[in-house]
Design a protein around this motif. Structure first.
Motif, PDB file in Angstrom:
ATOM      1  N   TYR A 140       0.974  -1.128  -0.027  1.00  0.00           N
ATOM      2  CA  TYR A 140       0.055  -0.007   0.177  1.00  0.00           C
ATOM      3  C   TYR A 140       1.026   1.168  -0.027  1.00  0.00           C
ATOM      4  N   ASN A 150      -9.185  -0.179   9.471  1.00  0.00           N
ATOM      5  CA  ASN A 150     -10.112   0.879   9.578  1.00  0.00           C
ATOM      6  C   ASN A 150     -10.294   1.047  11.136  1.00  0.00           C
ATOM      7  N   ARG A 204      -6.317   3.324   7.129  1.00  0.00           N
ATOM      8  CA  ARG A 204      -6.983   4.254   6.658  1.00  0.00           C
ATOM      9  C   ARG A 204      -6.791   5.451   6.893  1.00  0.00           C
ATOM     10  N   GLY A 212      -5.897   7.793   3.986  1.00  0.00           N
ATOM     11  CA  GLY A 212      -6.796   8.803   3.516  1.00  0.00           C
ATOM     12  C   GLY A 212      -8.025   8.124   2.869  1.00  0.00           C
ATOM     13  N   ARG A 213      -8.347   6.840   3.192  1.00  0.00           N
ATOM     14  CA  ARG A 213      -9.546   6.397   2.700  1.00  0.00           C
ATOM     15  C   ARG A 213      -9.650   5.087   3.315  1.00  0.00           C
ATOM     16  N   PRO A 214     -11.195   4.353   3.450  1.00  0.00           N
ATOM     17  CA  PRO A 214     -11.216   3.345   3.984  1.00  0.00           C
ATOM     18  C   PRO A 214     -10.658   2.105   2.938  1.00  0.00           C
ATOM     19  N   VAL A 215      -9.902   0.942   3.803  1.00  0.00           N
ATOM     20  CA  VAL A 215      -9.509   0.059   3.196  1.00  0.00           C
ATOM     21  C   VAL A 215     -10.207  -1.378   3.375  1.00  0.00           C
TER      22      VAL A 215
END
Length: 361
Positions: free
Chosen positions: A121, A168, A191, A195-198
């Motif tokens: 990631y 998260n 997360r 900067g986003r849900p995974v």
């Protein structure tokens, strides 16, 4: 090459997770299964390792209760750790071969699996010699932060417990404790960093692959879990609210339970819940989905029989007459505290508590 079977359980109550570890460990010790990796989520809970200091829980009992966070003492290493939804918990149940009889190497290998996963990631992580776990940032940096806790237990080279990777995770819950007794550093999640849900399933795929690679094992498919339902039937409201308990016949265990049963082929959980409610009580009515799905092991069978259960609830009138099915020999209407005291399994107790909240009992 030896095999690694990865089980994806979803939500598992913490005490049910301990039972899963125990049963899988005994099966592995007896050679009834190969190495296993149990991947799951726990409800909000603080776990105390063997070296834990109670002073590292900084929240009051009242705050813990208001936020639905429990406390549990374990036999793993380490201090205080938080588990909760959005956190990927992994329990490797490995019987380490002779060439891997090295506790430090085992811990390093578990850490390496997480480091490799995070790298996919774009997250550069590593270890800090004086602190356990996997970290982002440098040891002496003011922004050093933990993303994965490590707490393992080995007995005659059979492993249990493992890691907790913040994917998260609800990070404010870490304010309830001094994570792992370390006051000098913070806690983060995938997360927050990305900067986003995974998607948790996506992370599970990568973790499973890296465990197979690092431990030189061949991935194997698990058998599907048995699917069941439970239904809390209530009548009355407020102080007069009552829960129906059914007593299983002696040859079926002799314990008290709410309505339970298996899904039939091609049946959806809601359909199964309504059918089981009718077959076990004689009541035909709609059921309410409690949005509670959890996994557990049935009994003390080795290797364990694994179940995934969906929880439902229903109401009936005060004058409804129960007609028992073949599985039970007695029934009682009891208040909620009595039901919680009598029910032997955590999942059934959670079903009753959720039914009370949803139905307003």
């Amino acid at each position: 090459m030896n095999t690694l079977t990865v089980y994806r359980f979803g939500r598992v109550e913490y005490e049910d997770g301990l039972q899963l570890m125990k049963l899988f460990g005994e099966a592995r010790r007896q050679g009834l299964c190969g190495d296993s990796l149990l991947l799951l989520e726990h409800p909000p809970i603080l776990t105390l390792g063997r070296g834990a200091k109670r002073s590292n829980i900084v929240a009051s009992d009242a705050r813990l209760s208001s936020e639905g966070v429990e406390i549990f003492e374990t036999d793993r290493g380490g201090d205080v750790t938080y588990h909760g939804p959005g956190q990927l918990v992994g329990y490797p149940i490995f019987l380490l071969p002779e060439q891997r009889h090295d506790v430090r190497r085992y811990v390093r290998d578990v850490e390496q699996c997480i480091i490799r996963t995070l790298a996919e990631y774009g997250l550069s992580s590593g270890t800090i010699p004086k602190w356990p776990g996997v970290w982002l940032g440098q040891e002496d940096s003011p922004d050093v932060r933990k993303i994965c806790a490590i707490g393992v237990h080995l007995s005659r080279w059979l492993t249990s417990h493992g890691f907790a990777l913040n994917v998260n995770t609800h990070l404010p819950h870490f304010e309830l404790i001094v994570p792992c007794g370390i006051r000098e550093a913070g806690v983060t999640s995938m997360r927050k960093e990305l900067g986003r849900p995974v998607p948790l399933a996506e992370v599970e795929d990568k973790v499973a692959r890296h465990f197979a690679d690092v431990f030189e094992l061949q991935l194997a498919e698990p058998k599907p879990l048995t699917r069941t339902v439970c239904v809390t039937l209530m009548r009355g409201r407020g102080p007069e609210a009552r829960v129906l308990l059914l007593r299983r016949r002696p040859e079926r265990g002799g314990f008290w339970q709410i309505v339970t049963g298996r899904l039939e082929p091609g049946e959806q959980p809601r359909e199964a819940a309504a059918r089981e409610l009718f077959e076990e009580t004689g009541l035909r009515t709609d059921v309410v989905d409690l949005e509670y799905r959890h996994a557990f092991a049935v009994g003390s069978v080795v290797p364990p029989r694994l179940v995934e259960e969906n929880g439902f609830a229903a109401r009936c009138s005060d004058d409804f007459q129960v007609h028992l099915g073949d599985e039970h020999d007695a029934h009682e209407w009891v208040d909620v505290p009595t039901a919680l005291a009598r029910l032997p399994f955590r999942g059934l107790r959670e079903g009753v508590q959720r039914a009370r909240r949803v139905l307003g009992g």
